[in-house]
Design a protein around this motif. Structure first.
Motif, short mmCIF file in Angstrom:
data_model
loop_
_atom_site.label_atom_id
_atom_site.label_comp_id
_atom_site.label_asym_id
_atom_site.label_seq_id
_atom_site.Cartn_x
_atom_site.Cartn_y
_atom_site.Cartn_z
N MET A 123 67.55 33.58 126.36
CA MET A 123 66.59 32.48 126.49
C MET A 123 66.67 31.91 127.91
SD MET A 123 66.50 28.82 126.20
CE MET A 123 67.93 28.37 125.23
N GLU A 155 68.04 33.32 130.32
CA GLU A 155 67.76 34.41 131.26
C GLU A 155 66.26 34.59 131.45
OE1 GLU A 155 71.72 37.08 131.15
OE2 GLU A 155 70.20 37.55 129.66
N ALA A 156 65.52 34.45 130.35
CA ALA A 156 64.06 34.56 130.46
C ALA A 156 63.55 33.45 131.37
CB ALA A 156 63.44 34.46 129.07
N LEU A 157 64.10 32.28 131.18
CA LEU A 157 63.71 31.11 131.96
C LEU A 157 63.97 31.34 133.45
CD1 LEU A 157 62.66 28.64 130.47
CD2 LEU A 157 64.88 27.58 130.77
N GLY A 187 64.21 34.24 134.90
CA GLY A 187 63.71 35.53 135.37
C GLY A 187 64.87 36.43 135.76
N HIS A 188 65.98 36.25 135.07
CA HIS A 188 67.19 37.01 135.41
C HIS A 188 67.29 38.24 134.51
CE1 HIS A 188 71.38 37.80 136.45
NE2 HIS A 188 71.65 37.85 135.16
N ARG A 189 67.43 39.43 135.14
CA ARG A 189 67.62 40.65 134.34
C ARG A 189 69.10 40.94 134.27
NH1 ARG A 189 63.50 44.31 136.41
NH2 ARG A 189 61.61 43.58 135.45
#
Ligand code: SAH
Length: 275
Positions: free
Chosen positions: A1, A3-5, A7-9
């Motif tokens: 969650m 990470e999505a925020l 933009g982290h892969r």
């Protein structure tokens, strides 16, 4: 969650690779996103005894867990055996996470392991972690640097006491006049303190010890160089602890006295006064 925020892969751990992952100083909240991602992909998890069980629980249940602790004064796995285990697990084609307290490259033998893996032709990646000597201080309200107080900070091992094979020049460190942050210093604290006093560091120099920093069991003792050994003994403080000697310790005491300052991360525990 999160990470999505951001933009982290999360990085992908390939089979047969070994990642040396820093688990931070103790509290799971101090893990990095990459550390969490790495642990979650582990098929073999090789870890120390400084790692919180809640962090270990982030690995899949199916992961092979190899406890290979290293802690001063206790029987522990030989470094050669740890390296052999990493190489063996990688050659079995597993995704290997070597989990270490703090940062793998700060007094963590990560460099030795990375070199050995490179020699064995095994791909290895370093996932940094928050080191106890910096994050642990901050959690106890002690700044590593403060403008007007210090211009440098020395991270040193207290193992390297006088007489040790790799003894440090404590008199030179005393003359440097910059705060010293000591890892693994509890056992040899009397020798180290004596060497610093002999080297000319005034006995009134503020000194503190922080045990189990960032965890709910965190405890801090604040004293002076002349009294730190007694203060630590009286408080019954034990490893793992960071010892810090220098003016920045006085800043922490000043901070704690301000009514506005929410004493940062000090979940209880007795604190001895200065002196
Ligand atoms: N790689 C680790 C250090 C390993 S050496 C790091 O970067 O933090 C082990 C020493 O680290 C201990 O003897 C102690 O001095 C320190 N240490 C590790 N975790 C700690 C914690 N939660 N609180 C205080 N000291 C800690």
């Amino acid at each position: 969650m999160l990470e999505a925020l951001l933009g982290h892969r999360p990085p992908v751990l390939p089979p047969g690779h070994v990642w040396l992952v820093g688990a931070g100083p103790g509290d799971p909240g101090q893990l990095t996103l990459d550390a969490v991602a790495a642990i979650a992909q582990a098929e073999a998890l090789v870890h120390d005894d400084l790692v919180d069980p809640r962090i270990l629980a982030l690995a899949p249940e199916s992961a092979t867990r190899l406890f290979m602790g290293k802690r001063g004064g206790r029987p522990s796995a030989r470094q050669a055996d740890i390296i052999a285990a990493l190489i063996r697990e990688a050659r079995l084609g597993r995704r290997v996470v070597r989990l270490k307290g703090g940062d793998p490259f700060v007094f963590g033998r990560g460099a030795e392991e990375a070199l050995a893996l490179a020699d064995a032709g095994i791909p290895c990646r370093i996932v940094p972690g928050l080191t106890a000597g910096l994050a642990g201080l901050a959690a106890a309200g002690i700044p590593a640097t403060q403008r007007g107080v210090n211009q440098a900070v020395v991270l040193a091992t207290g193992h390297a006491a006088a007489g040790a094979e790799d003894a440090l020049d404590w008199a030179a460190l005393a003359r440097l006049g910059q705060p010293l942050v000591l890892y693994m210093a509890m056992r040899r604290l009397p020798e180290v303190a004596a060497a610093l006093l002999r080297g000319g560091l005034p006995p009134g120099t503020p000194a503190a010890a922080v045990a189990e920093a960032t965890t709910p069991r965190q405890r801090k003792v604040v004293s002076t160089l002349g009294n730190i050994v007694d203060a630590v003994r009286r408080a019954g403080l034990a490893a793992p602890a960071i010892v810090v000697i220098g003016g920045v310790v006085a800043t922490a005491a000043a901070l704690a006295q301000r009514p506005m300052a929410d004493s940062p991360g000090q979940p209880g525990g007795p604190e001895a006064g200065l002196g």
